[in-house]
Enzyme design. Sequence first.
Site, PDB file in Angstrom:
ATOM      1  NE  ARG A  38      39.600  39.954  38.526  1.00  0.00           N
ATOM      2  CZ  ARG A  38      38.449  40.317  38.589  1.00  0.00           C
ATOM      3  NH1 ARG A  38      37.743  39.918  37.606  1.00  0.00           N
ATOM      4  NH2 ARG A  38      37.635  40.914  39.416  1.00  0.00           N
ATOM      5  CE  LYS A  94      39.529  37.825  41.636  1.00  0.00           C
ATOM      6  NZ  LYS A  94      39.930  39.021  42.851  1.00  0.00           N
ATOM      7  CG  HIS A 145      45.659  43.538  38.883  1.00  0.00           C
ATOM      8  ND1 HIS A 145      44.780  42.625  38.435  1.00  0.00           N
ATOM      9  CD2 HIS A 145      44.962  44.157  39.628  1.00  0.00           C
ATOM     10  CE1 HIS A 145      43.696  42.615  39.139  1.00  0.00           C
ATOM     11  NE2 HIS A 145      43.600  43.595  39.941  1.00  0.00           N
ATOM     12  NE  ARG A 183      40.830  44.034  37.286  1.00  0.00           N
ATOM     13  CZ  ARG A 183      39.474  43.889  36.719  1.00  0.00           C
ATOM     14  NH1 ARG A 183      39.393  43.627  35.841  1.00  0.00           N
ATOM     15  NH2 ARG A 183      38.273  43.820  37.747  1.00  0.00           N
ATOM     16  CG  HIS A 222      35.470  45.926  40.973  1.00  0.00           C
ATOM     17  ND1 HIS A 222      35.886  47.455  40.627  1.00  0.00           N
ATOM     18  CD2 HIS A 222      36.421  45.305  40.458  1.00  0.00           C
ATOM     19  CE1 HIS A 222      37.393  47.382  40.398  1.00  0.00           C
ATOM     20  NE2 HIS A 222      37.590  46.180  40.355  1.00  0.00           N
ATOM     21  CE1 TYR A 242      41.769  51.406  39.724  1.00  0.00           C
ATOM     22  CE2 TYR A 242      39.780  50.382  40.170  1.00  0.00           C
ATOM     23  CZ  TYR A 242      41.255  50.314  39.769  1.00  0.00           C
ATOM     24  OH  TYR A 242      41.586  49.242  39.310  1.00  0.00           O
TER      25      TYR A 242
END
Length: 399
Positions: free
Chosen positions: A252, A276, A344, A347, A370, A379
Amino acid sequence: MDRASRVRVRGPLEAYASGFVAELIGLGYADRSAQTHLVLMAHLSCCLDDGGLDVGCLTSVRADEFLAAQLAAGRRFPRSIEGLVPLLEHLRSVGAAPAAEAMARSPHEELVERFSVYLACERGLTAGTIVGYRLVATLFVAALEDGGLDPEQVTSADVTGFVLAECEQRSVGSAKNLVTGLRAFLRFMHVEGITAASLSGAVPAVAGWSSGLPLGIDAGSVKRLRASCDRRTVKGRRDFAILMLLSRVGMRAGEVAALEVGDVDWRAGEIVVRGKGNRLERLPLPVDVGEALAGYARRGRPPSEHHQLFLRVLAPHRRLTVGAISVIVHAACVRAGLPPIGTHRLRHTVATELLGRGAGLAEIGQVLRHRSMATTAIYAKVDIAALSQLARPWAGVGA
């Protein structure tokens, strides 16, 4: 620093000239730029001396007055108070000039400030997320103030009314960000004992569904983006390394901006990603990405006290922000003759490329880091060939 050494500073600031020059050198200023800032210091010192003032009288008001006098005299530098910042910060850091005057905060502003500290210390949120949540909190307390309400008097109706009024002119994505930030602020108010009960449940959900596919870009466009960077220059080597991290590792923009020099383990061939929630995760470092990083680190990154790997090309050599990473991608699109894309999208490109090579969703989720498989599941919509095997024949087709 031959040019700067020829500038003579007389008056109250004379004793601080050599230290200021040393600081400019440390920050990476070119000789001509350092000379410009030292000339400014000489002018300011003369101005203080003419007024019978010492450096301790250099308040923000005095600085504004000096700037106005400079502009009135037709000086080309500085054009704004920003040009005075390096000098003022140096004088304040050595205790010569008084600290910048703190503005008095209202009780509502104090509440928002405490909320920011709570998000950083208790929730461990990133700086970018805190900025967004803080903005929502500021809007909410301003609405309360306009309505003559104190935070202790907030009701569910006030919360719902605020959301409806704010979301009227917002996109679905912006509205979702608003309600997420507001729920966090209302939970904080309850934890602090400001409200008797948590009103986060009173925040209505935002309806918004998307049937679109995660949009990546094709391999040819990715190559054009990378090729647009002139790797003979410092800026080109830096931007190429950033694009490689985005398009090959799937990092990111915030993770690229937060990457530190020590996060690259050259011997083990790994890279530490600061994701994150302040999570640290180790990923294999592809050879071509490692070569791009090494090229920038050896022949591009300026000397700096900052731990972050990617820095501004021009002095002062501070760390890049998330916004700067986005600007770098946008500029690469312009050079490559491609429509502008967000960071993004690169990504998403990594994920779709992995899927095309036969990688499973679990593997993609590990690469993209994730927390939930539900996030990676978007996806699955990209693999049209696999999905077509699950589709039932439509009645009447082929009859």
